[in-house]
Write a protein that holds these residues in place. Structure first.
Motif, PDB file in Angstrom:
ATOM      1  N   HIS A  96       0.830  -1.214   0.000  1.00  0.00           N
ATOM      2  CA  HIS A  96       0.000   0.000   0.000  1.00  0.00           C
ATOM      3  C   HIS A  96       0.862   1.261   0.000  1.00  0.00           C
ATOM      4  N   ARG A 149      -2.935   2.537  -8.263  1.00  0.00           N
ATOM      5  CA  ARG A 149      -4.075   1.999  -7.518  1.00  0.00           C
ATOM      6  C   ARG A 149      -4.155   0.502  -7.768  1.00  0.00           C
ATOM      7  N   ASP A 196      -6.084  -2.655  -7.993  1.00  0.00           N
ATOM      8  CA  ASP A 196      -7.490  -3.003  -8.237  1.00  0.00           C
ATOM      9  C   ASP A 196      -7.642  -4.522  -8.185  1.00  0.00           C
ATOM     10  N   HIS A 227      -2.698 -10.875   5.554  1.00  0.00           N
ATOM     11  CA  HIS A 227      -3.433  -9.616   5.671  1.00  0.00           C
ATOM     12  C   HIS A 227      -2.588  -8.407   5.281  1.00  0.00           C
ATOM     13  N   PRO A 261      -1.529  -5.156   3.714  1.00  0.00           N
ATOM     14  CA  PRO A 261      -2.391  -4.146   3.093  1.00  0.00           C
ATOM     15  C   PRO A 261      -2.002  -3.873   1.651  1.00  0.00           C
ATOM     16  N   SER A 293      -4.086  -1.493   0.027  1.00  0.00           N
ATOM     17  CA  SER A 293      -4.527  -0.098  -0.012  1.00  0.00           C
ATOM     18  C   SER A 293      -5.116   0.214   1.359  1.00  0.00           C
ATOM     19  N   ASP A 294      -5.701   1.389   1.507  1.00  0.00           N
ATOM     20  CA  ASP A 294      -6.345   1.727   2.777  1.00  0.00           C
ATOM     21  C   ASP A 294      -7.623   0.923   3.000  1.00  0.00           C
ATOM     22  N   SER A 295      -8.124   0.286   1.951  1.00  0.00           N
ATOM     23  CA  SER A 295      -9.408  -0.410   2.070  1.00  0.00           C
ATOM     24  C   SER A 295      -9.355  -1.883   1.676  1.00  0.00           C
ATOM     25  N   SER A 296      -8.178  -2.397   1.311  1.00  0.00           N
ATOM     26  CA  SER A 296      -8.106  -3.803   0.897  1.00  0.00           C
ATOM     27  C   SER A 296      -6.795  -4.425   1.345  1.00  0.00           C
ATOM     28  N   THR A 297      -6.816  -5.733   1.490  1.00  0.00           N
ATOM     29  CA  THR A 297      -5.629  -6.488   1.914  1.00  0.00           C
ATOM     30  C   THR A 297      -5.450  -7.715   1.023  1.00  0.00           C
ATOM     31  N   ASP A 303      -8.374 -10.032   1.033  1.00  0.00           N
ATOM     32  CA  ASP A 303      -9.464  -9.724   0.103  1.00  0.00           C
ATOM     33  C   ASP A 303      -9.181 -10.317  -1.276  1.00  0.00           C
TER      34      ASP A 303
END
Length: 219
Positions: A83, A92, A94, A121, A123, A125-129, A132
């Motif tokens: 991240h 980014r 995706d 886990h 990271p 991004s700030d919203s995914s790891t 995910d």
């Protein structure tokens, strides 16, 4: 498909080694196997451009040649947490695009080995790891346990996180990365009782391990 997602108890525990060994193992049964490193942080000069050392190792163990934008869609310059490396590079990450690349590889091969970045886990991004990504791919997971002090806690937490995502822990690999670690046999025996998944390989410490010499006993 005989495809797997490879994760580890931490970074530097031998995921690339195990991923390459798994490709060699699968190649004994399937003519077309290919490795994938969806996100690589850190690069080296390769020919006229840049490449990930991990991706290069997977390509060397693959029997199918594919464009680099498929087997390593995100190559980040700095060897940092993805991240942070992505933010510095203005990239980014995706997950949908990574899954799309995997599906194209799966169309071209009989088996795909996907090596995650860092631990489960890590990271992206700030919203995914990385968890995910593993969940989106929905592949059986192989856990690489780097045998060193603290690995029991890391192994149990990672196995718990894998199953919490509804994923199958297909097996685990003991990689003896610290020759000075005491009670290695006892640690492996305890993990065999606790992880509730088959031990696929027990890799002895080597200065320069050869993935072709590692036999993984797939269930």
């Amino acid at each position: 498909m005989n495809s797997y997602f490879i994760t580890g108890t931490d970074t530097g525990v031998g995921k690339t080694l195990v991923s390459a060994a798994l490709l060699h193992t699968l190649a004994r049964r399937h003519p077309r196997v290919v490795g994938m490193k969806p996100v690589a942080a850190g690069r080296v000069r390769h020919g006229d451009g840049w490449a990930s050392e991990d991706a290069l190792a997977l390509r060397a163990a693959s029997t199918v040649e594919v464009p680099p934008e498929l087997d390593n869609p995100v190559l980040l310059p700095d060897p940092l947490s993805p991240h942070i490396a992505a933010e510095r590079a203005g990239v980014r990450i995706d997950i949908e695009h990574l899954v799309s690349c995997y599906r194209e590889l799966a169309r071209r091969a009989d088996a795909v080995v996907v090596e995650g970045a860092g631990g489960f886990h890590v990271p992206l991004s700030d919203s995914s790891t990385g968890a995910d990504l593993a969940q989106a791919l929905a592949l059986p997971v192989v856990l690489v346990v780097g045998l060193r002090l603290g690995c029991l806690n890391h192994a149990l937490l990672t196995a718990e996180a894998i199953r919490a995502r509804g994923l199958l822990l297909a097996g685990w690999v003991a990689n003896r990365i610290d020759p000075a670690m005491q009670a290695q046999e006892e640690n492996i025996a305890w993990l065999q009782r606790q992880l509730a998944a088959p031990l696929l390989a027990d890799i002895a410490y080597q200065d320069a391990p050869d993935p072709r010499a590692i036999a993984l006993h797939l269930p």
